[in-house]
Each structure stands twice: as structure tokens, then as C-alpha cells.
Design a protein around this motif. Sequence first.
Motif: not given
Length: 512
Positions: A197-211
Amino acid sequence: MTKQPEWLNTAVFYEIYPQSFMDSNGDGIGDFNGIISKLDYIKELGCTAIWMNPCFDSPFGDAGYDVSDYKKAAPRYGTNADLEKLFKEAHKRNMHVLLDLVPGHTSVEHKWFKESMKAQKNEFTDRYIWTDSIWKEPSGYGSLRGISDRDGSCVVNFFSHQPALNYGFYKPSESWQQSFDDPGPQATLEAMKDVMRFWLNLGADGFRVDMAGSLVKNDEDGKGTIRLWKNVRAFLDKEFPSAAMVSEWGEPDKSLQGGFHMDFLLHFGPSHYNDLFRCREPYFSSRGKGDVKEFVKKYLENYEKSERKGLICIPSGNHDMDRLARSLNPQEMKIAFAFLLTMPGAPFIYYGDEIGMRYVEGLVSKEGGYGRTGARSPMQWDSSKNAGFSSADKKKLYIPQDPAPDRPTVKQQIADKSSLWHEVKALIKLRMQTPALQNLGEIEFIETGYPLVYKRIAADGKACMVIINPSQKKCEVKMKEGQVLHITGKGAEYKNGCYKVEGGTAVIINLA
């Protein structure tokens, strides 16, 4: 079916290892401002999205995959404000940025772990997986023991400084094992949602999720972890429906069920990915001694199991693999890219693969890289000091660069119209112009030897045929004549009801 963000339908990704891409302040380590300065380069190549390896605060025992603060950018790359600026600058160029989320473990330096080590019960006691006695080792897992006053051994996920976060056990069989629904695992999951939530609110478009497939322990065929990610998917659908999720799972039939939009075929697991580029006789070697059949068989199995939902992604490489150039020469890499950029799913290009950067042999391990260190050397931009990566003294560079006088550089390859860089750019451009070749176009394999022949079909029924002939021998493919859209390599001609394709050639044909 998981609704996919519209931009993923045509996305071509570029993976950036931040410490090795571009150094803007002369300390020998790449940073956010360096990446911002090269966004136009990535866009010019044709890539529309970036996956950036972990950039959170860390002691860097595992190159940032050992997080000490999920909500703080690592100072060596810049500030949270610099990262927010990177998102904004990418968006100005109609590009998207995925951050690398490491939900399975933290660094031993994370404040959660320091609290969890305490003998007194507190909010973080069950944030990690502990046995109930220092004398009891967790069967089947590595562990940390005797590190604090707390009586117990703590499960580790990978290196011994990466304690495993507690998402529960699918079927608890010991007194110290908790279930997914217990308060500790649920609190861990909510904490990770809060990070997202923190990074998406700052403008990230999503995540690549490790393992991504490893969170629930002693899992039965991934069922517990699939349930966990479905929970995350419901949260994202409610609060951030346009956030893209890519899993490092390597089993698309499971990850796509869990609500991910994409999964990778990887160098580990059952995919036969290594048969293509990284084995004794790679399929894409011009020696023509490779075998693509098992790869195709497994690919189709995953394709059907996932009910053709989501995207199965085949990367050129990544920070955990040898460089493509360690097993293929520049001409062979052109044919490999003709394959990578005409397959379904979102293509991922590892920084420097577009110019054929080499694996740097014989390096001392850096930040837990070990044998992977040679694939993480700084980007080679031009012929100036440190190949234009940094103004720092050579000895201060994050990792030594390829010392060869003929090392490839971006500047030299852009100047050479016959270079790998120009071939990659042309193939991306063709993909963007041709719906059948894009991420959601269906695939039908016609031949699975030398050559590899497959048909790509768009939603409106328009189709392309792709003929991939990496070997030195000529081949013939019987089919109706179509419009040749692109030839990579030596050439091809249509004669007597078939395409005669030279060795070391790929042909993309529009079917009427």
C-alpha cells in the motif's frame, strides 16, 4: 479470471539491477537519479516497463534481498522522494515501474526481527517462524540458533542472515507450527499488504514478488500459498485494481490461480528454460545439437493448465543467471531475441543483454552474488572512463567491469546498424505494431525441432507464422506464401510451396 491492467497487454519489460545501471554521483554504485537519466534510452529501445531489483534499506548481505526497512529506500540509491520522482518521470514517458517485493524473509537487522528475538512476548514474537526450544531444529529448514535470550530456533529461507517471515504451515504437525489463520501469520500478511500500500500510494505500478511460491510452509501442492495470494488479490482489487503483479514462482498454473497476472519460466524448476540458452548444447547454438521439445511440451502444459489466463514470461536472463553471451555469440543472440520477442507473455530483457554484455569471469563474490556476480557487472554505455557508468575511481566500482578491449557498448552498437541492439529494437517495434505477436496473442506450435515453427493468433483471428532456425543448416517449411514482415539473419525465400530458410535465420510472416 484476474482482470489484467490494460498496459500489460503490450508491455515489454527491462530489468534494472540498480547498483549496476548508472551512477549519477560518482560513488561507484548506480542510483535512482542515474536510472532517471537513462529512461529515454530504455524508451528508445522500445521497452515500456521496468522491473527494478530490490531498492529498500538493507545491509546488502544478499544484494538487497535482505531488507531491513521495507518503507525506506536504500540511501546509496537515493531517498524515497528520488524514487517517487523516478515513478513520475517514467509515467511522463508512458512507462511503468515494478518494484521487487521480498515477502518471504527479512534481514536480521530488521526491527521486526530484533523485537522477535526478545524473550518477552510482544507484537513481533510470531512475526517469524520459531521452534519452542533452542534444542529443537526445524526439520527440513535451515535455522538460526543461540542468537538471543529467546528459547527457540528461527527458520531461515536462504542465507543464514535471512530469517523466514511467518505465514503459517499448511498442516501444522508440531506444537510450534502455526496455521495460516492464526494471529501471527495473519499479522505478517497484513504488514506486507501495508508495505505494498505504501509504495503503490507513492506511484509504483506493482511488484515482482521474490520466491512467491514459498510463503506458506509444508505446503501441499501450493494450496496454502495460492490461498494467501488470493487474499492479497482481493485487497489489490479493492484498493489498487491497476497494480500489476508478477511472481517468481515458475509454475504458472499455480501463480495465476493465486491472482498474479504473470509468472516467469525460470532457470530452476521444471520449465526446461535452460535447454534454450544455458546448457552444454543450447537450442539457440548454431551447432544445431540442442533440443527444444521438452521446453515446448512443458510450456504447453503450463499454457493449458492456466487456461490461457495471464502471461507466461520468458526472460532473456536476470540477476541470478549467466549472461546470454556466455553461451551464445552475437549472431546466435539475435535469433534468440527473435524467439523471445515473438512469444506470448510479456518479454523481459535483462539490462545489457540488448548489447550482448558478457559474463565477467573470475570475480570475487559481491554482496552474496557468488557465481552470479559476473552477470551483475556495471552497464557499458560508451568508451569513456568506466564505460560511462561512473566517474569514480575504477577500484571503487560496485563490481569490476568486463576488461576486454572489445567489450560491447551502447554507443558503439547504436552506431552500427547491423548490431544486436538494432535487431532487438526492430523486433520490439514489430511486436508493438502486430497484435498477433503481442502478449495475449495465442500460440500454436507447428514444428519443434530445427526449425522451431509456431503460429501466433490475435483476438481478431489475424495470424503470423514464426520460423526460427538457429542451426547452420538450411531448412524448408511447407506453407502458403504470406507477407514477410521481418528477417533476422541470412535470408529466406519462398519457392515451390515452401519457405527456404538459411541457417542462422528467423523469419516472421504475416498470414493472409
